[in-house]
Write an enzyme that holds these catalytic residues in place. Sequence first.
Site, mmCIF file in Angstrom:
data_model
loop_
_atom_site.group_PDB
_atom_site.id
_atom_site.type_symbol
_atom_site.label_atom_id
_atom_site.label_comp_id
_atom_site.label_asym_id
_atom_site.label_seq_id
_atom_site.Cartn_x
_atom_site.Cartn_y
_atom_site.Cartn_z
ATOM 1 N N TYR A 141 0.840 -1.201 0.000
ATOM 2 C CA TYR A 141 0.000 0.000 0.000
ATOM 3 C C TYR A 141 0.872 1.246 0.000
ATOM 4 O O TYR A 141 0.649 2.182 -0.778
ATOM 5 C CB TYR A 141 -0.913 -0.021 1.227
ATOM 6 C CG TYR A 141 -1.775 1.201 1.406
ATOM 7 C CD1 TYR A 141 -2.830 1.473 0.534
ATOM 8 C CD2 TYR A 141 -1.566 2.084 2.469
ATOM 9 C CE1 TYR A 141 -3.637 2.584 0.716
ATOM 10 C CE2 TYR A 141 -2.370 3.186 2.659
ATOM 11 C CZ TYR A 141 -3.402 3.432 1.781
ATOM 12 O OH TYR A 141 -4.195 4.543 1.963
ATOM 13 N N LYS A 145 1.415 4.196 -2.829
ATOM 14 C CA LYS A 145 1.192 5.609 -2.550
ATOM 15 C C LYS A 145 2.425 6.460 -2.885
ATOM 16 O O LYS A 145 2.297 7.572 -3.405
ATOM 17 C CB LYS A 145 0.786 5.800 -1.089
ATOM 18 C CG LYS A 145 -0.626 5.320 -0.776
ATOM 19 C CD LYS A 145 -1.661 6.009 -1.653
ATOM 20 C CE LYS A 145 -3.082 5.622 -1.305
ATOM 21 N NZ LYS A 145 -4.073 6.237 -2.227
#
Length: 311
Positions: A141, A145
């Site tokens: 994740y 990002k």
Amino acid sequence: MNILVVGAGGQIGTELIPHLQSLYGEDNVIAADLKKENVDRLQEFSRAVELDALDVKNYREVVEKFRINRIYNLVALLSATGEKNPMLAWDINMGALINSLELSRSYNCSLFTPSSIGVFGHSTPHAGTPQDTVMRPNTIYGVCKVSGELLSDYYFSRFGVDTRSVRFPGIISSGALPGGGTTDYAVEVFYEILQKGKYTCPIPENTYMDMLYMPDALRACTDLMDCDPALLVHRNSFNVTAMSFSPKELFTEIQKHIPSAEFTFEPDPVKSEISASWPDSMDDSCAREEWGRNPEWNLASMTKDMLSEIS
């Protein structure tokens, strides 16, 4: 202004839609989500369409049909969920972003794609985490990002696409249940205490993480997008926060209102490792200086309001 919110059925989107409607008018906001059940729910209070953000043809048709000129791309597989299937997380998070960037480039749309404190890692300064610092995340994740921040800045510098974003910490909301993030405990606890009187926390009791109450998060989404671009030194992405607390401090605050509430700790290995790599507190001075960021909620006021709303 015609606004499209992609991934609108999640925690942020569910409350961002009415917030946008209040600012720009109900007819100017389109909610889009992959799941039919989410679209059916969104249609109760908004214009909503079924959309797979990974299907660029479908995505393009929606942008053209509604003459969209601003996109909020909220599509994401979150931190703890992403660790269960890293390649799926990469495909979803990056696929939706690339399609959003390309369509924004083609149709001259401004684009907001939230980043996260997940971009930081163990090598990042944990106290007063600077706006510009080391970003070496240890989750897929977080990798997505960081990649998203870099790609968004690239599309701005290379193609002139008006990309902007904030690094959200944990978001606390009474409007929708969370969807697989490491900071979910700070929402789950309110439901569990009010329903059962007790809660078992998956995060170690003295782990500090930044948090935002949803009203402050929504204002961040729109205040940044509405500000004069000439004021922005940074774009992707701004540190934003309002409070930093540990589970122990949150539970102590809840007990001021519900003295009988019981709390135990059974740390989850994955969530414990992720939370330990994130900042204890971020420095959000750039957001305050460049576009007037000024959060209104703190731990005490948020706790009181959450208990009232969920009750």
